[in-house]
Design a protein around this motif. Structure first.
Motif, PDB file in Angstrom:
ATOM      1  N   VAL A  39       0.837  -1.208   0.000  1.00 18.85           N
ATOM      2  CA  VAL A  39       0.000   0.000   0.000  1.00 18.85           C
ATOM      3  C   VAL A  39       0.868   1.254   0.000  1.00 18.85           C
ATOM      4  CG1 VAL A  39      -1.656   1.339   1.354  1.00 18.85           C
ATOM      5  CG2 VAL A  39      -1.972  -1.121   1.086  1.00 18.85           C
ATOM      6  N   VAL A  40       1.881   1.271   0.882  1.00 18.90           N
ATOM      7  CA  VAL A  40       2.783   2.430   0.944  1.00 18.90           C
ATOM      8  C   VAL A  40       3.522   2.602  -0.376  1.00 18.90           C
ATOM      9  CG1 VAL A  40       4.840   3.364   2.061  1.00 18.90           C
ATOM     10  CG2 VAL A  40       3.051   2.306   3.441  1.00 18.90           C
ATOM     11  N   ARG A  41       3.992   1.481  -0.937  1.00 20.72           N
ATOM     12  CA  ARG A  41       4.714   1.540  -2.205  1.00 20.72           C
ATOM     13  C   ARG A  41       3.805   2.044  -3.328  1.00 20.72           C
ATOM     14  NH1 ARG A  41       6.936  -2.984  -1.545  1.00 20.72           N
ATOM     15  NH2 ARG A  41       5.381  -4.226  -2.632  1.00 20.72           N
ATOM     16  N   ASN A  42       2.538   1.643  -3.298  1.00 25.16           N
ATOM     17  CA  ASN A  42       1.595   2.084  -4.318  1.00 25.16           C
ATOM     18  C   ASN A  42       1.331   3.585  -4.215  1.00 25.16           C
ATOM     19  OD1 ASN A  42      -0.519   1.645  -6.414  1.00 25.16           O
ATOM     20  ND2 ASN A  42      -1.890   2.175  -4.748  1.00 25.16           N
ATOM     21  N   LEU A  43       1.116   4.073  -2.980  1.00 23.35           N
ATOM     22  CA  LEU A  43       0.877   5.504  -2.787  1.00 23.35           C
ATOM     23  C   LEU A  43       2.097   6.327  -3.193  1.00 23.35           C
ATOM     24  CD1 LEU A  43      -0.991   5.443   0.653  1.00 23.35           C
ATOM     25  CD2 LEU A  43      -1.984   5.813  -1.614  1.00 23.35           C
ATOM     26  N   LYS A  44       3.278   5.833  -2.817  1.00 22.80           N
ATOM     27  CA  LYS A  44       4.508   6.524  -3.185  1.00 22.80           C
ATOM     28  C   LYS A  44       4.694   6.531  -4.700  1.00 22.80           C
ATOM     29  CE  LYS A  44       9.520   6.396  -2.445  1.00 22.80           C
ATOM     30  NZ  LYS A  44      10.635   5.663  -1.783  1.00 22.80           N
ATOM     31  N   GLY A  45       4.403   5.394  -5.333  1.00 25.33           N
ATOM     32  CA  GLY A  45       4.540   5.309  -6.784  1.00 25.33           C
ATOM     33  C   GLY A  45       3.579   6.230  -7.508  1.00 25.33           C
ATOM     34  N   ARG A  46       2.350   6.343  -6.996  1.00 24.93           N
ATOM     35  CA  ARG A  46       1.368   7.222  -7.635  1.00 24.93           C
ATOM     36  C   ARG A  46       1.793   8.686  -7.526  1.00 24.93           C
ATOM     37  NH1 ARG A  46      -4.387   5.374  -5.313  1.00 24.93           N
ATOM     38  NH2 ARG A  46      -5.019   7.246  -6.452  1.00 24.93           N
ATOM     39  N   ARG A  47       2.344   9.059  -6.366  1.00 22.06           N
ATOM     40  CA  ARG A  47       2.795  10.449  -6.211  1.00 22.06           C
ATOM     41  C   ARG A  47       4.005  10.730  -7.099  1.00 22.06           C
ATOM     42  NH1 ARG A  47       5.763  14.185  -3.230  1.00 22.06           N
ATOM     43  NH2 ARG A  47       4.514  15.985  -2.565  1.00 22.06           N
ATOM     44  N   GLN A  48       4.933   9.772  -7.167  1.00 24.27           N
ATOM     45  CA  GLN A  48       6.091   9.955  -8.035  1.00 24.27           C
ATOM     46  C   GLN A  48       5.674  10.027  -9.495  1.00 24.27           C
ATOM     47  OE1 GLN A  48       8.981   6.917  -7.261  1.00 24.27           O
ATOM     48  NE2 GLN A  48       9.740   7.879  -5.396  1.00 24.27           N
ATOM     49  N   ALA A  49       4.680   9.218  -9.879  1.00 21.89           N
ATOM     50  CA  ALA A  49       4.193   9.264 -11.261  1.00 21.89           C
ATOM     51  C   ALA A  49       3.577  10.622 -11.571  1.00 21.89           C
ATOM     52  CB  ALA A  49       3.176   8.147 -11.489  1.00 21.89           C
ATOM     53  N   LEU A  51       4.367  13.457 -10.094  1.00 23.62           N
ATOM     54  CA  LEU A  51       5.481  14.401 -10.180  1.00 23.62           C
ATOM     55  C   LEU A  51       6.199  14.292 -11.521  1.00 23.62           C
ATOM     56  CD1 LEU A  51       7.077  14.168  -6.620  1.00 23.62           C
ATOM     57  CD2 LEU A  51       6.234  16.250  -7.687  1.00 23.62           C
ATOM     58  N   ASN A  52       6.488  13.059 -11.928  1.00 21.74           N
ATOM     59  CA  ASN A  52       7.211  12.854 -13.182  1.00 21.74           C
ATOM     60  C   ASN A  52       6.405  13.354 -14.381  1.00 21.74           C
ATOM     61  OD1 ASN A  52       9.366  11.695 -11.838  1.00 21.74           O
ATOM     62  ND2 ASN A  52       8.602   9.609 -12.075  1.00 21.74           N
ATOM     63  N   ALA A  53       5.077  13.243 -14.286  1.00 19.38           N
ATOM     64  CA  ALA A  53       4.235  13.715 -15.387  1.00 19.38           C
ATOM     65  C   ALA A  53       4.289  15.236 -15.528  1.00 19.38           C
ATOM     66  CB  ALA A  53       2.796  13.262 -15.170  1.00 19.38           C
ATOM     67  N   GLN A  54       4.666  15.936 -14.454  1.00 22.61           N
ATOM     68  CA  GLN A  54       4.732  17.400 -14.486  1.00 22.61           C
ATOM     69  C   GLN A  54       6.138  17.932 -14.733  1.00 22.61           C
ATOM     70  OE1 GLN A  54       2.888  17.791 -10.486  1.00 22.61           O
ATOM     71  NE2 GLN A  54       1.391  19.116 -11.478  1.00 22.61           N
ATOM     72  N   LEU A  55       7.115  17.042 -14.822  1.00 21.06           N
ATOM     73  CA  LEU A  55       8.503  17.499 -14.908  1.00 21.06           C
ATOM     74  C   LEU A  55       8.779  18.287 -16.179  1.00 21.06           C
ATOM     75  CD1 LEU A  55      10.606  14.527 -13.482  1.00 21.06           C
ATOM     76  CD2 LEU A  55      10.300  16.806 -12.522  1.00 21.06           C
ATOM     77  N   VAL A  56       8.332  17.771 -17.320  1.00 21.38           N
ATOM     78  CA  VAL A  56       8.625  18.440 -18.589  1.00 21.38           C
ATOM     79  C   VAL A  56       8.022  19.840 -18.601  1.00 21.38           C
ATOM     80  CG1 VAL A  56       8.238  18.381 -21.073  1.00 21.38           C
ATOM     81  CG2 VAL A  56       8.827  16.278 -19.864  1.00 21.38           C
ATOM     82  N   GLU A  57       6.772  19.945 -18.163  1.00 20.91           N
ATOM     83  CA  GLU A  57       6.117  21.255 -18.119  1.00 20.91           C
ATOM     84  C   GLU A  57       6.843  22.198 -17.167  1.00 20.91           C
ATOM     85  OE1 GLU A  57       1.678  23.158 -17.156  1.00 20.91           O
ATOM     86  OE2 GLU A  57       2.090  21.020 -16.830  1.00 20.91           O
ATOM     87  N   THR A  58       7.264  21.673 -16.014  1.00 26.30           N
ATOM     88  CA  THR A  58       7.974  22.504 -15.036  1.00 26.30           C
ATOM     89  C   THR A  58       9.304  22.996 -15.590  1.00 26.30           C
ATOM     90  OG1 THR A  58       6.958  21.247 -13.233  1.00 26.30           O
ATOM     91  CG2 THR A  58       8.898  22.560 -12.697  1.00 26.30           C
ATOM     92  N   LEU A  59      10.052  22.096 -16.226  1.00 26.73           N
ATOM     93  CA  LEU A  59      11.339  22.484 -16.804  1.00 26.73           C
ATOM     94  C   LEU A  59      11.166  23.542 -17.886  1.00 26.73           C
ATOM     95  CD1 LEU A  59      13.125  19.012 -17.057  1.00 26.73           C
ATOM     96  CD2 LEU A  59      13.626  20.865 -15.463  1.00 26.73           C
ATOM     97  N   ILE A  83       2.109  25.923 -11.817  1.00 26.43           N
ATOM     98  CA  ILE A  83       1.969  24.471 -11.883  1.00 26.43           C
ATOM     99  C   ILE A  83       1.029  23.993 -10.783  1.00 26.43           C
ATOM    100  CG2 ILE A  83       3.810  23.782 -10.307  1.00 26.43           C
ATOM    101  CD1 ILE A  83       3.256  22.287 -13.789  1.00 26.43           C
ATOM    102  N   ALA A  84       0.428  22.827 -10.976  1.00 22.56           N
ATOM    103  CA  ALA A  84      -0.484  22.252  -9.978  1.00 22.56           C
ATOM    104  C   ALA A  84       0.282  21.332  -9.033  1.00 22.56           C
ATOM    105  CB  ALA A  84      -1.605  21.483 -10.679  1.00 22.56           C
ATOM    106  N   SER A  85      -0.385  20.901  -7.976  1.00 22.02           N
ATOM    107  CA  SER A  85       0.202  19.939  -7.041  1.00 22.02           C
ATOM    108  C   SER A  85       0.289  18.571  -7.729  1.00 22.02           C
ATOM    109  CB  SER A  85      -0.662  19.835  -5.786  1.00 22.02           C
ATOM    110  OG  SER A  85      -0.649  21.053  -5.076  1.00 22.02           O
TER     111      SER A  85
END
Length: 226
Positions: A39-49, A51-59, A83-85
């Protein structure tokens, strides 16, 4: 780990340390160990995903700010305002650390450590190297954004190529439960042995445990890092 141990102890106490109790202790103890971590790994993975989806726009936002003549911190503040959360939260934490007197290099390292994202770590390393050796940071960030965009394209291709294998893994995971339900409907007197008899309950518990291990193994095999 503590949860798994408590579940195992409770299972043994309830069953008076019978053979079934020992098997249940092993099965439920394994579940108590694996489920919270999953469960923790899934929540962490979803948040990282996210974040990664917003990286290009942020850069791109930071790069555009640098081209407009802003300093790096000002460009980050500009991006944080648009940018959004969850990226917004991380950028604001970086800016807050700077206002409290922390060096930009330390704030960037803390950002990479907080997110746990390899892409963010790569970006932070790139910025730190640029601050040491010099160079056009705007152009460097554009190149990093293009690299991340290409990696996302490769991940999409891998997901498409492994779609049939993932579907097969799903079928293999649910097929035993479906087959057991069918047999319970067709021959309930035979299948009741798995519930009413001690040996049947032990075999059922072992089968469920092996099925969970098999599903976890299939998932691990089909998880590819790019």
């Amino acid at each position: 780990m503590l949860t798994a141990a408590l579940i195992a102890i409770v299972a043994v106490l309830i069953s008076n340390a019978s053979p079934l109790g020992v098997v249940l202790a092993l099965v439920f103890g394994a579940c108590g160990f694996m489920v919270p971590a999953a469960v923790v790994r899934n929540l962490k993975g979803r948040r990282q995903a996210a974040l990664n989806a917003q990286l290009v726009e942020t850069l791109q936002m930071i790069s555009n700010g640098l081209r407009s003549g802003f300093a790096f911190t000002q460009a980050v503040e500009l991006a944080a305002g648009q940018i959004a959360s969850p990226m917004k939260d991380e950028l604001e934490s970086f800016l807050r650390d700077g206002r409290l007197g922390q060096a930009a290099e330390d704030s960037l390292k803390a950002l990479a450590e907080r997110t746990g994202s390899l892409d963010v770590e790569m970006i932070v390393t790139t910025i730190l190297v640029q601050r040491t050796t010099g160079g056009n940071l705007s152009e460097i960030l554009d190149n990093v954004a293009e690299t991340i965009r290409e990696r996302e394209r490769l991940k999409g291709e891998i997901r498409a190529l492994t779609a049939s294998q993932r579907f097969s893994g799903l079928i293999l995971s649910i097929y035993p439960a479906f087959l057991a339900a069918v047999f319970f409907l067709i021959a309930p007197s035979v299948m009741k042995v798995l519930v009413t008899e001690e040996v049947g309950r032990i075999l059922l518990a072992v089968a469920i445990g092996l099925q969970l291990i098999g599903a976890w193994t299939i998932r691990r095999i089909l998880t590819l890092d790019v």
